[in-house]
Enzyme design. Structure first.
Site, mmCIF file in Angstrom:
data_model
loop_
_atom_site.group_PDB
_atom_site.id
_atom_site.type_symbol
_atom_site.label_atom_id
_atom_site.label_comp_id
_atom_site.label_asym_id
_atom_site.label_seq_id
_atom_site.Cartn_x
_atom_site.Cartn_y
_atom_site.Cartn_z
ATOM 1 N N THR A 9 -2.900 -9.542 41.760
ATOM 2 C CA THR A 9 -3.053 -9.817 42.841
ATOM 3 C C THR A 9 -3.736 -10.032 43.551
ATOM 4 O OG1 THR A 9 -3.120 -7.957 43.903
ATOM 5 C CG2 THR A 9 -0.994 -8.400 43.131
ATOM 6 N N ASP A 10 -4.469 -11.037 44.615
ATOM 7 C CA ASP A 10 -6.085 -10.754 44.636
ATOM 8 C C ASP A 10 -5.913 -9.636 45.769
ATOM 9 O OD1 ASP A 10 -8.305 -11.812 46.038
ATOM 10 O OD2 ASP A 10 -7.806 -13.448 46.600
ATOM 11 N N TYR A 11 -7.375 -9.438 45.999
ATOM 12 C CA TYR A 11 -7.482 -8.003 46.946
ATOM 13 C C TYR A 11 -6.168 -7.875 47.648
ATOM 14 C CZ TYR A 11 -10.889 -4.747 49.069
ATOM 15 O OH TYR A 11 -11.390 -3.313 49.982
ATOM 16 N N THR A 12 -5.677 -6.502 48.267
ATOM 17 C CA THR A 12 -4.408 -6.219 48.649
ATOM 18 C C THR A 12 -3.001 -7.016 49.195
ATOM 19 O OG1 THR A 12 -5.192 -6.944 51.161
ATOM 20 C CG2 THR A 12 -6.108 -4.874 50.375
ATOM 21 N N GLY A 13 -3.515 -7.836 48.143
ATOM 22 C CA GLY A 13 -2.301 -9.557 48.400
ATOM 23 C C GLY A 13 -1.113 -8.610 48.023
#
Length: 763
Positions: free
Chosen positions: A287-291
């Site tokens: 995922t991207d950051y906290t996606g």
């Protein structure tokens, strides 16, 4: 007979290669199966967890909260730790103090260089030089790996047609064909190729992002909604991601935005059906950051629900949010996910570590001697300087003001003239911001004692102090001057009065573009415009050195300034490279990879658009009841592919080897380019094709090839492009990838607007 023998030998060789590859995969499968057979469900979930490192320092690693999670098998990797000593310290926790000794992945945002920083990706793309782009990634991998990094969150290949979006600076522009070529070059540079991929401790794993469509957010606002037809997705946006997969990229990062009404991070069609089943991707998805957590605000469930949906969709690793770590066991117990899904994600993470060689040598990237010898070297810096000079785009040069002479007095004016920290550009997280030269120092390096350089700031970045603070984050402050605008301009005019020529260093600061730096107004900031107008009133030649991470609306500047050199943000060696071009030691050869609008109201504007049923006639500015604006023409300020040179290139008419081809045929389009100036130079020769009639509407023009050539003064060269039916394929209404018989126009020229044309028929 000889041909037959060669064919047999080649067949035997390929059989051997395939056998070796299969044998390698069999060994990997056996190793990982045995390891997973010993893992608890908690340890398997732990491999899916990618927390940020925070501010871990050497010595603290063994006492932090992260350390305890590593020891208990709750961490699969960490990112953005800088320093091989720190990384070695943390890796030792995993391989010496955890139960199963599973090594960690160490990632970092190595976007356009490590400590030796290259131009921002948008600038780098304007070189149109695939060898240079691959080399920049190769050097980035060498330096990052020497400092302990094994994984980079790059390349970013999102197509974008909206310069309000700040992350246009981090991509390769508006064209999918060029974006795909750059994606492949970057993956090769980071990872190596074929059997050599990851074979060396200087190869790192790439992560193509942001899958998918992140660059098409509504209103140019970061993280915003994306909505488009699948036909448009496939024809205009998906090609660079697919190219990275075909190049063997080891990992993929999910986008923040939704696709077809479902956030990408929970979109099974995107992550499994398309990426894995259709494209054959074998790596892992992060995922991207906290996606995952952000899907709660998207409105599709609570943290447990969205975590389960992400795993089911095909997400393997959770960056920062720890939704997997905190909820997957509960979801498993409640029957909302299966153990097979956890096992599959865990296996993919372990396979990545195996391919990188971390199981055989967990400290493969922890050679303390390499960091001392292979980072920010004179050789790397020289290459970065050369590549930076290739990325600059000469937008205007009235009266051949450029190149400058190394004589007399030159006034260098503007808020970007005396800053080190802004030279590398956004997303240069590993750079030492005290090391780059200022523009003034770079110019002084070039002229030595032959010319006098005088400086005045002239203005702040913007009249709004709060806006300037937002645009100079992460230690990129310009040092706001508390004098009045009038006092600053007066000082600049005094400097100009004593100079023969004025170099105005204006535009954006490095964090004025980038992530979460969307702008509704993409003009040069107010006080800088005021300064520029006052400088022009002196009557002296003014050269605008334009710093920017996006296309800006500079119609007034184009009409009034004598010369404009767009230098983007050229990296750690930008100032000297700018001097090289300004003084003619390097002839500019950059070409735009994104269209410059006349004003923000034209956005989105891009060259490969479709026609309407009421197109404006050629040569017309306005016509009632046609598709046009009432207050401005449809034309861009500068078209895709545009860029001037100190040389003058002339193109002959196109010669086609045939006027028709069939489904199994090919033809060649040839032009002769002549350098009619008295200086040597490089030119990017561009091939475009238009499908005049299709079962669905087709763009007015599409890039299908390019070649960068170097011509000495007075030299001519023929450039030929092979055209095959494969180049004419597109996704039709049923998403079948086909070519269709009919008439095609072929264009060859120095940009998408100014090109010679010819026609052929596909039978």
């Amino acid at each position: 007979m000889k041909t037959k023998c060669v064919s047999v030998l080649l067949a035997c060789a390929m059989t051997l290669v395939n056998a070796q590859t299969n044998n390698g995969e069999t060994k990997m499968d056996a190793y990982i199966s045995a390891l997973m057979g010993r893992m608890t469900i908690e340890e398997k979930i732990g491999q899916l967890n990618l927390p940020g490192a925070g501010d871990i320092t050497t010595g603290q690693a063994k006492s932090s909260d992260i350390a305890e999670k590593i020891k208990t098998g709750q961490v699969g990797g960490l990112f953005n730790i800088k320093g091989v000593e720190k990384i070695r310290d943390v890796q030792s926790l995993a391989v010496e103090e955890s139960r199963l000794k599973i090594p960690l992945l160490f990632g970092m945002d190595v976007i356009h260089g490590y400590e030796t920083v290259f131009p921002i990706p948008l600038g780098l793309s304007c070189s149109w030089d695939m060898a240079a782009i691959e080399l920049s990634a190769r050097i980035a991998a060498i330096e990052a790996s020497a400092d302990g990094i094994s994984w980079t969150f790059s390349p970013m290949v999102d197509i974008s047609r909206d310069p309000r979006w700040g992350r246009v600076s981090e991509g390769n522009g508006e064209d999918p064909f060029l974006g795909a070529e750059i994606a492949k070059a970057m993956v090769r540079g980071y990872q190596g190729t074929g059997d050599k991929a990851f074979s060396s401790n200087s190869n790192i794993m790439a992560c193509v992002k942001h899958y998918a469509l992140y660059g098409a957010g509504e209103a140019g606002r970061d993280y915003n909604t994306v909505d488009m037809s699948r036909q448009r997705m496939f024809n205009e946006y998906m090609l660079p991601y697919k190219a990275a997969v075909e190049a063997g990229v080891g990992s993929v990062m999910a986008a923040f935005n939704e696709v077809d009404g479902v956030p990408a991070t929970a979109n099974k069609w995107l992550m499994t059906d398309l990426l894995r089943h259709q494209w054959g991707f074998k790596g892992f998805v992060v995922t991207d950051y906290t996606g995952i957590n952000e899907m709660v605000d998207h409105g599709i469930g609570d943290l447990q629900t969205v975590s389960a949906r992400a795993l089911n969709a095909g997400i393997d690793m959770d960056m920062v949010g720890e939704g997997f770590l905190s909820t997957l066991k509960k979801s498993l117990d409640e029957g909302k996910i299966t153990q097979d899904e956890i096992n599959l994600a865990c296996r993919r993470i372990l396979e990545a570590k195996y391919k990188l060689g971390l199981f055989s040598n967990p400290y493969k990237y922890c050679d303390l001697d390499r960091a001392k010898k292979e980072i920010y070297t004179p050789e790397h810096r020289a290459i970065a300087r050369k590549i930076a000079s290739e990325s600059f785009v000469l937008l205007k040069n009235e009266g051949n003001v450029l190149p400058l002479q190394k004589t007399g007095t030159i006034a260098v004016v503007g808020p970007l003239a005396n800053t080190r920290s802004n030279m590398p550009g956004t997303w240069s997280v590993a750079v030492d911001l005290s090391k780059p030269q200022t523009l003034i120092e770079g110019l002084e390096t070039i002229v030595k004692n032959k010319a006098k350089i005088i400086y005045a700031k002239g203005s702040n970045l913007t009249a709004d102090a709060v806006l300037e603070q937002r645009a100079t984050m992460f230690d990129r402050e310009l040092g706001r001057d508390n004098r009045s605008d009038e006092e600053l301009i007066k000082e600049a005019l005094e400097a100009a009065e004593n100079a023969d020529i004025i170099v105005a260093a204006l535009g954006e600061s490095s964090e004025f573009s980038g992530e979460s730096s969307s702008r509704s107004d993409i003009s040069i900031p107010d006080v800088q415009q005021k300064l520029l107008k006052e400088l022009l009133k002196t009557g002296k030649p003014v050269v605008l050195v334009l710093f920017t991470g996006r296309p800006l609306s500079i119609s007034w500047e184009n009409e009034n300034v004598h010369a404009i050199l767009n230098v983007w943000f050229g990296g750690s060696e930008a100032p000297a490279a700018i001097g090289d071009v300004l003084f003619g030691d390097v002839n500019p050869s950059g070409k735009l990879t994104t269209t410059f609008p006349q004003n923000v109201g034209q956005i989105p504007i891009f060259y490969n658009h479709k026609n309407t049923g009421r197109p404006l006639a050629d040569g017309k500015w306005f016509e009632k009841f046609r598709s046009n604006y009432i207050d401005v023409s449809n034309e861009p300020l500068y078209p895709f592919g545009y860029g001037l040179s100190y040389a003058k290139f002339e193109y002959s008419d196109i010669k086609l080897s045939a006027n028709t081809i069939d489904a199994n045929g090919e033809l060649t389009a040839s032009v002769t380019i002549s350098n009619e100036a008295g200086v040597d130079g490089a030119e990017v020769v561009q091939l475009y094709i238009r499908d005049l009639v299709g079962s669905v509407t087709r763009p007015v023009k599409e890039l299908k090839g390019f070649e960068k050539i170097f011509l000495k003064a007075g030299e001519s060269k023929m450039v030929s492009f092979k055209i095959t039916p494969e180049m004419l394929k597109f996704y039709n209404y049923d998403l079948q990838y086909v070519f269709e018989p009919g008439d095609f126009d072929v264009f060859v020229g120095g940009n998408s607007r100014d090109a010679k044309s010819a026609r052929f028929v596909l039978k």
